[in-house]
Design a protein around this motif. Structure first.
Motif: not given
Length: 402
Positions: A58-76, A117-127
């Motif tokens: 998932p990191w190779l397939l979805l990392a960039l897409i997950s990052g975009a959703y992290v910026d779109r949504l309520d990170r918490r 889940g890691e691609t979303l949650a880990d990115t969101a936690m860092g942001a």
């Protein structure tokens, strides 16, 4: 002293830090128990190796897409939902193990869900971290997060996961499910923070991903750090992909000796988290980052020439200290410099380069070692890092003002 530091960083950071520490232990438990579970179902080496790939894919397939959703949504809220979903997936896996209905496809599916889940949650936690910690406290906050990972994941969780699997194969996955549920509850207690720092028109997902990549590429310091990290991970992955064979053929270590030598990474990492903020304040970010690149060159050369286990262990401790200091420093600089509305996307680019570089390096390392000598990947890594150091030296001076 711990209470005093937590008080300075704030109650919200304490919740975030505790949530990360709890889920880190759960992750380590599953990392240890997962391969044991696959091996208990199938003795095919390809299937066992595939389990690791299923969680990394998932990191190779979805990392960039997950990052975009992290910026779109309520990170918490995103972290809470994702952690609850991961808890449910692990609980389901534990149930299939307990009932004797588990299969390799089921394991792969659950591991893939955990990876997503890691691609979303880990990115969101860092942001999310810069929204709950003052900019001047970011090095200390990141150091504590890295320390909890080192202690929880490296020292505690992995032996605990193996022991729990021996007690009952379903237990470690149930424990991990519980840690994700606890983590979700802790993050839910953080005060609501804004998603962006300014209103903006919603663009397409592709445009938002491209905007994050463009912003990073136009920032000289962050571009230098990102490219340096990606290329450094290619060099590191190439050298350490054959580390188990290097220990046996070059250092003359047994399997037990190899395991003991690996603890040098954890020891150095823990030491690095204790000195990262101190070194950054005393020497400045630019000096710390430049010194780190030099240490990488020296590390690869030293491992290429030594045949003594104690010398190799000392080199690994120093390298691991550098890796933690570098990680804390770069993460803190990025969190200060990147606008809140772009933190998810920029962070996801870093994650993609991190894993992509390591994966490519692993493939190259095995090829180089099988074609030439076991030390060839270390020599090539040393030359590559020397070139990277020379190219990055001047741009890294911008870190002094970041």
């Amino acid at each position: 002293m711990r209470a005093l530091v937590s008080a300075r960083l704030g109650a919200d950071f304490t919740r975030l830090w505790t949530a990360a520490a709890v889920s880190t232990i759960g992750d380590g438990v599953t990392m240890a128990a997962g391969p044991l579970l696959v091996a208990s179902v199938s003795d095919d080496p390809a299937l066992v190796a595939g389990a690791v790939f299923a969680q990394q894919l998932p990191w190779l397939l979805l990392a960039l897409i997950s990052g975009a959703y992290v910026d779109r949504l309520d990170r918490r809220r995103l972290v809470v939902v994702v952690n609850l979903a991961r808890a449910a997936a692990l609980a389901g896996l534990a149930a299939t193990v307990a009932t004797g209905t588990v299969t390799v496809p089921v394991i792969y599916a659950v591991l893939f869900v955990l990876g997503v889940g890691e691609t979303l949650a880990d990115t969101a936690m860092g942001a999310l971290l810069p929204a709950v910690v003052a900019p001047d406290r970011l090095p200390s906050a990141n150091a504590r997060l890295y320390a909890s990972f080192t202690i929880g994941n490296q020292f505690v969780a992995k032996p605990l996961g193996a022991w729990l699997f021996v007690v009952s194969a379903a237990v470690p996955f149930g424990v991990d499910a519980l840690t994700f549920a606890i983590s979700a509850a802790l993050v839910a207690g953080i005060r609501k923070v804004p998603v962006v720092d300014e209103p903006r028109r919603r663009s397409s997902l592709r445009d938002e991903v491209a905007a994050g990549v463009r912003w990073l590429w136009r920032h000289r310091l962050l571009r230098t750090l990102a490219v340096s990290m990606g290329l450094s991970n290619v060099a590191f992955g190439a050298a350490f992909a054959v580390f188990v064979l290097y220990c046996r053929e070059r250092l003359g270590l047994s399997a037990v000796g190899y395991g003991v030598l690996l603890t040098a990474f954890a020891v150095g990492g823990l030491l690095g988290t204790t000195v990262a903020a101190i070194l950054t304040r005393a020497l400045g970010s630019a000096t710390v980052l430049r010194a780190g690149l030099v240490i990488e060159v020296v590390t690869h050369v030293s491992l290429a020439v030594t045949t003594t286990p104690w010398a190799a262990s000392l080199v690994l401790v120093v390298f691991s200290v550098h890796a933690m200091v570098w990680g804390v420093t770069v993460t803190s600089v990025r969190q200060r410099v990147v606008p809140p509305r772009l933190r998810g996307r920029v962070g996801s680019v870093y994650a993609l380069l991190d894993l992509g570089g390591a994966a490519l390096g692993s493939l190259l390392g095995g090829l180089l070692a099988s074609t030439w000598a076991i030390t060839t990947p270390f020599w090539i890594a040393a030359v590559a890092m020397a070139v990277i150091t020379g190219l990055a030296w001047r741009p890294l001076r911008d870190a002094a003002a970041a």
